[in-house]
Scaffold this motif. Structure first.
Motif, PDB file in Angstrom:
ATOM      1  N   ALA A 122       0.803  -1.190  -0.071  1.00 50.55           N
ATOM      2  CA  ALA A 122       0.027  -0.132  -0.211  1.00 50.55           C
ATOM      3  C   ALA A 122       0.745   1.288  -0.057  1.00 50.55           C
ATOM      4  N   ARG A 123       0.337   2.137  -0.482  1.00 52.51           N
ATOM      5  CA  ARG A 123       0.979   3.565  -0.328  1.00 52.51           C
ATOM      6  C   ARG A 123      -0.189   4.658  -0.264  1.00 52.51           C
ATOM      7  N   LEU A 124       0.010   5.610   0.469  1.00 50.28           N
ATOM      8  CA  LEU A 124      -1.136   6.551   0.473  1.00 50.28           C
ATOM      9  C   LEU A 124      -0.487   8.214   0.782  1.00 50.28           C
ATOM     10  N   LEU A 125      -0.986   9.221   0.412  1.00 52.42           N
ATOM     11  CA  LEU A 125      -0.579  10.578   0.303  1.00 52.42           C
ATOM     12  C   LEU A 125      -1.985  11.179   0.624  1.00 52.42           C
ATOM     13  N   ALA A 126      -2.190  11.929   1.813  1.00 48.95           N
ATOM     14  CA  ALA A 126      -3.421  12.543   2.149  1.00 48.95           C
ATOM     15  C   ALA A 126      -2.868  13.930   2.535  1.00 48.95           C
ATOM     16  N   GLN A 127      -3.737  14.715   2.421  1.00 44.47           N
ATOM     17  CA  GLN A 127      -3.536  16.091   2.854  1.00 44.47           C
ATOM     18  C   GLN A 127      -4.797  17.116   2.855  1.00 44.47           C
ATOM     19  N   VAL A 128      -5.206  17.964   3.880  1.00 44.15           N
ATOM     20  CA  VAL A 128      -6.227  18.729   4.031  1.00 44.15           C
ATOM     21  C   VAL A 128      -5.647  20.106   4.199  1.00 44.15           C
ATOM     22  N   GLU A 129      -6.408  21.152   3.323  1.00 43.19           N
ATOM     23  CA  GLU A 129      -5.878  22.448   3.209  1.00 43.19           C
ATOM     24  C   GLU A 129      -6.907  23.674   3.443  1.00 43.19           C
ATOM     25  N   ARG A 130      -6.719  24.410   4.554  1.00 37.54           N
ATOM     26  CA  ARG A 130      -7.794  25.435   4.532  1.00 37.54           C
ATOM     27  C   ARG A 130      -7.217  26.636   3.854  1.00 37.54           C
ATOM     28  N   ARG A 131      -8.020  27.529   2.977  1.00 36.83           N
ATOM     29  CA  ARG A 131      -7.700  28.616   2.316  1.00 36.83           C
ATOM     30  C   ARG A 131      -8.377  29.888   2.552  1.00 36.83           C
ATOM     31  N   SER A 132      -7.744  30.894   3.079  1.00 42.28           N
ATOM     32  CA  SER A 132      -8.638  32.280   3.347  1.00 42.28           C
ATOM     33  C   SER A 132      -8.098  33.299   2.324  1.00 42.28           C
ATOM     34  N   PHE A 133      -9.072  34.040   1.723  1.00 39.00           N
ATOM     35  CA  PHE A 133      -8.855  35.195   0.777  1.00 39.00           C
ATOM     36  C   PHE A 133      -8.811  36.560   1.707  1.00 39.00           C
ATOM     37  N   VAL A 134      -7.714  37.179   1.739  1.00 39.43           N
ATOM     38  CA  VAL A 134      -7.857  38.251   2.665  1.00 39.43           C
ATOM     39  C   VAL A 134      -8.816  39.497   2.297  1.00 39.43           C
ATOM     40  N   ARG A 135      -8.938  39.594   0.981  1.00 34.83           N
ATOM     41  CA  ARG A 135      -9.608  40.655   0.256  1.00 34.83           C
ATOM     42  C   ARG A 135     -10.928  40.060  -0.165  1.00 34.83           C
ATOM     43  N   ASN A 136     -11.162  39.056   0.022  1.00 32.23           N
ATOM     44  CA  ASN A 136     -12.496  38.068  -0.131  1.00 32.23           C
ATOM     45  C   ASN A 136     -13.082  38.398  -1.552  1.00 32.23           C
ATOM     46  N   THR A 137     -11.871  38.194  -2.430  1.00 29.99           N
ATOM     47  CA  THR A 137     -12.013  37.945  -3.686  1.00 29.99           C
ATOM     48  C   THR A 137     -12.931  36.642  -4.199  1.00 29.99           C
ATOM     49  N   TYR A 138     -12.523  35.688  -3.486  1.00 30.92           N
ATOM     50  CA  TYR A 138     -13.299  34.382  -3.481  1.00 30.92           C
ATOM     51  C   TYR A 138     -13.703  34.107  -2.102  1.00 30.92           C
ATOM     52  N   ARG A 139     -14.684  33.267  -1.758  1.00 31.53           N
ATOM     53  CA  ARG A 139     -14.968  32.547  -0.525  1.00 31.53           C
ATOM     54  C   ARG A 139     -13.818  31.754   0.193  1.00 31.53           C
ATOM     55  N   ASP A 140     -13.489  31.699   1.145  1.00 34.95           N
ATOM     56  CA  ASP A 140     -12.761  30.901   1.950  1.00 34.95           C
ATOM     57  C   ASP A 140     -13.148  29.733   1.931  1.00 34.95           C
ATOM     58  N   ASP A 141     -12.243  28.493   1.623  1.00 33.19           N
ATOM     59  CA  ASP A 141     -12.494  26.993   1.435  1.00 33.19           C
ATOM     60  C   ASP A 141     -11.494  26.173   2.058  1.00 33.19           C
ATOM     61  N   THR A 142     -12.122  24.847   2.039  1.00 35.85           N
ATOM     62  CA  THR A 142     -11.374  23.970   2.571  1.00 35.85           C
ATOM     63  C   THR A 142     -11.079  22.903   1.578  1.00 35.85           C
ATOM     64  N   GLY A 143      -9.855  22.453   1.335  1.00 37.80           N
ATOM     65  CA  GLY A 143      -9.680  21.475   0.095  1.00 37.80           C
ATOM     66  C   GLY A 143      -9.105  20.107   0.650  1.00 37.80           C
ATOM     67  N   TYR A 144      -9.196  19.114  -0.173  1.00 36.04           N
ATOM     68  CA  TYR A 144      -8.674  17.704   0.361  1.00 36.04           C
ATOM     69  C   TYR A 144      -8.045  17.059  -0.861  1.00 36.04           C
ATOM     70  N   PHE A 145      -6.997  16.667  -0.344  1.00 33.06           N
ATOM     71  CA  PHE A 145      -6.282  15.828  -1.659  1.00 33.06           C
ATOM     72  C   PHE A 145      -5.880  14.383  -1.033  1.00 33.06           C
ATOM     73  N   LEU A 146      -6.176  13.453  -2.002  1.00 30.81           N
ATOM     74  CA  LEU A 146      -5.570  12.182  -1.734  1.00 30.81           C
ATOM     75  C   LEU A 146      -5.332  11.322  -2.824  1.00 30.81           C
ATOM     76  N   ASN A 147      -4.533  10.496  -2.616  1.00 29.73           N
ATOM     77  CA  ASN A 147      -3.778   9.617  -3.632  1.00 29.73           C
ATOM     78  C   ASN A 147      -3.367   8.248  -2.951  1.00 29.73           C
ATOM     79  N   GLY A 148      -3.924   7.172  -3.256  1.00 28.20           N
ATOM     80  CA  GLY A 148      -3.969   6.198  -2.081  1.00 28.20           C
ATOM     81  C   GLY A 148      -4.131   4.786  -3.077  1.00 28.20           C
ATOM     82  N   ALA A 149      -3.249   3.644  -2.996  1.00 27.33           N
ATOM     83  CA  ALA A 149      -3.545   2.399  -3.489  1.00 27.33           C
ATOM     84  C   ALA A 149      -3.315   1.498  -2.484  1.00 27.33           C
TER      85      ALA A 149
END
Length: 499
Positions: A122-149
């Motif tokens: 097995a191998r797995l790479l997983a990550q969670v990321e919280r992103r904030s836009f200071v000037r509110n050009t876009y909404r703040d969001d939370t992203g998830y990345f995973l690559n596993g087998a």
């Protein structure tokens, strides 16, 4: 249960030549992996989260079953880390009419795990990321990345179970610039058993099944039920010849934009594997029957070759002409369970380089023709990759056919044990014949990483991104500067944004 973590005094990396050596392993307790899916508001889509929960549950179930009887079942290595990034874009909306400067703050954490035993690979790479836009050009969001087998062997050479999952972000509109508003969460999952029956030392029939699903944030979700049969004939120790039949039913979740369909592939495969050379040749046909609709027939041809030129260089060639779809192409991006998280040779580095090309969210079927050449050189202080590709995509239903060609040059210079300088240059030209649109994207990056300790590092990076288009208002120029502070326990996990 015996877990170990590796710690690197160089620079950690995942499927990347930036990774380098480590120190002696030490025993640790297991660390749970984060969940999946990406982009949008501050919450992830339920479908994407559920898919990652299934992945984690299956992984831990496999571990639990192998632990029965009190025997040590899990002997893998893991590293984890976190980071904080501050980025300034001169034109984050990537438009020539109303460019907007923006500061972006990102906080992320992740884990990488690798296991290779008789029972579980097995191998797995997983990550969670919280992103904030200071000037509110876009909404703040939370992203998830995973690559596993993972491949769980219940009976050696007879019965195994495979699980693959990839969660990432995909473009909504291929003609529009790559911005947070033009991305959505996507997740592709595939899992199922495989049975092998040895007739004699040279012949082995194989049957298997897969359940798969493709989840996106928006319409287009689908489920896949696949069965396959193979007759494998061993020509010699490294050479195999096989006759293959695969059938897959694809059901879209209402409201569906495309009809359900049945796909059938028949092909012949030849492959030879050795420590320094590998070759895979596949040739056959594909038949797709839409329920209540037309039929689509096409050829299936794939060539994959990997060759170590010297002890410091390797080359890889990918050629294909096939009928495919977004979910199938996405799951092909899953790293093989048998591949290493920290490539130690140019041969391993070339094998780990992901396929180039665009990934757009659609449920339509298309014919994909592509060619790709990758060259990897790894010296004691300087490493570089050169990648070039061309691709042609013809959709069956949508009138959005396109052709693209591009290249990438990546250079890394390890100046001292604490300083690493890196540079990237990317080029992409995409043409839409039906829309009479031609876009040319260029990107150049220069950065330096300084390591304070074996685990703590800081990076400063500058990037220039531009597009030239014959469509009015589509051209843009974005200058980006990023400061990143990262922590990683070892070479398997590199602390960086995965967006």
């Amino acid at each position: 249960m015996a877990l170990s973590s590796t710690t690197n005094r160089g620079f950690p990396g995942f499927a990347d030549p930036d990774a380098s050596g480590g120190r002696k392993q030490r025993s640790r307790q297991p660390v749970p992996a984060p969940a999946s899916a990406v982009r949008g508001g501050s919450r992830a889509s339920d479908a994407s989260r559920a898919s990652l929960y299934r992945l984690g549950a299956c992984c831990f179930a496999a571990v639990s079953f192998t632990c029965s009887g009190g025997a040590p079942a899990l002997a893998g290595q893991y590293d984890y880390g976190a980071g904080l990034a501050l980025t300034h874009d001169s034109d984050i909306t990537r438009t020539s009419t109303d460019p907007r400067a923006e500061w972006t703050e990102a906080l992320f954490a992740g884990i990488a795990y690798a296991e290779r035993t008789a029972d579980l690979t097995a191998r797995l790479l997983a990550q969670v990321e919280r992103r904030s836009f200071v000037r509110n050009t876009y909404r703040d969001d939370t992203g998830y990345f995973l690559n596993g087998a993972a491949v769980w062997t219940l009976a050696p050479q007879q019965f195994s179970w495979t699980l693959e999952d990839i969660a990432t972000e995909s473009l909504l509109n291929l003609t529009a610039p790559d911005t947070p508003a033009n991305r959505t969460k996507t997740n592709s999952l595939s899992t199922g058993p495989e049975f092998a029956f040895r007739v004699n030392p040279a012949n082995q029939p194989v049957i298997g099944a897969r359940y798969g699903r493709y989840d996106i944030q928006g319409p287009g979700d689908n489920q896949r039920y696949t069965g396959y049969a193979r007759w494998v004939h061993r020509l010699s120790e490294p050479e195999k010849l096989s006759l293959n039949y695969e059938a897959a039913r694809v059901d879209f979740t209402p409201p569906a934009l495309f009809p359900n369909f049945l796909r059938q592939d028949q092909f012949l495969r030849y492959e030879t594997l050795s420590p320094l050379n590998s070759l895979s040749l596949e040739g056959g046909t594909t038949h797709i029957q839409r329920y209540g609709g037309d039929q689509t027939n096409g050829r299936l041809a794939r060539v994959t070759a990997l060759h170590a030129l010297t002890s410091e260089t390797a080359v890889r060639l990918n050629l294909s002409d096939q009928i495919s779809d977004t979910a199938t192409d996405l799951i092909r991006g899953v790293a093989q369970a048998t591949s290493t998280l920290t490539p130690a040779t140019p041969f391993e580095s070339a094998a780990a380089v992901p396929l180039a090309g665009s990934n757009v969210t659609t449920g339509d079927v298309y014919r994909s023709q592509r060619g790709e050449l990758i060259y990897v050189a790894r010296g004691s202080r300087i490493e570089y990759n050169l990648q070039g590709y061309t691709r042609r995509v013809n959709f069956v239903t949508l009138d959005e056919d396109y052709r693209e060609a591009g290249g990438r040059l990546a250079l890394t210079w390890i100046q001292t044990g604490s300083v690493r300088i890196y540079a990237y240059a990317d080029y992409l030209k995409r043409t839409f014949p039906s829309l009479q649109e031609r876009d040319t994207d260029r990107s150049s990056t220069l950065g330096v990483t300084y390591r304070f300790t074996s685990s703590l590092s800081a990076s400063v990076e500058g990037r220039l991104m531009e597009r030239e288009s014959n469509i009015p208002l589509q051209s843009f120029l974005d200058r980006r500067v990023m400061l990143l502070l990262g922590y990683s326990t070892g070479p398997q996990y590199i602390a960086t944004s995965r967006r």
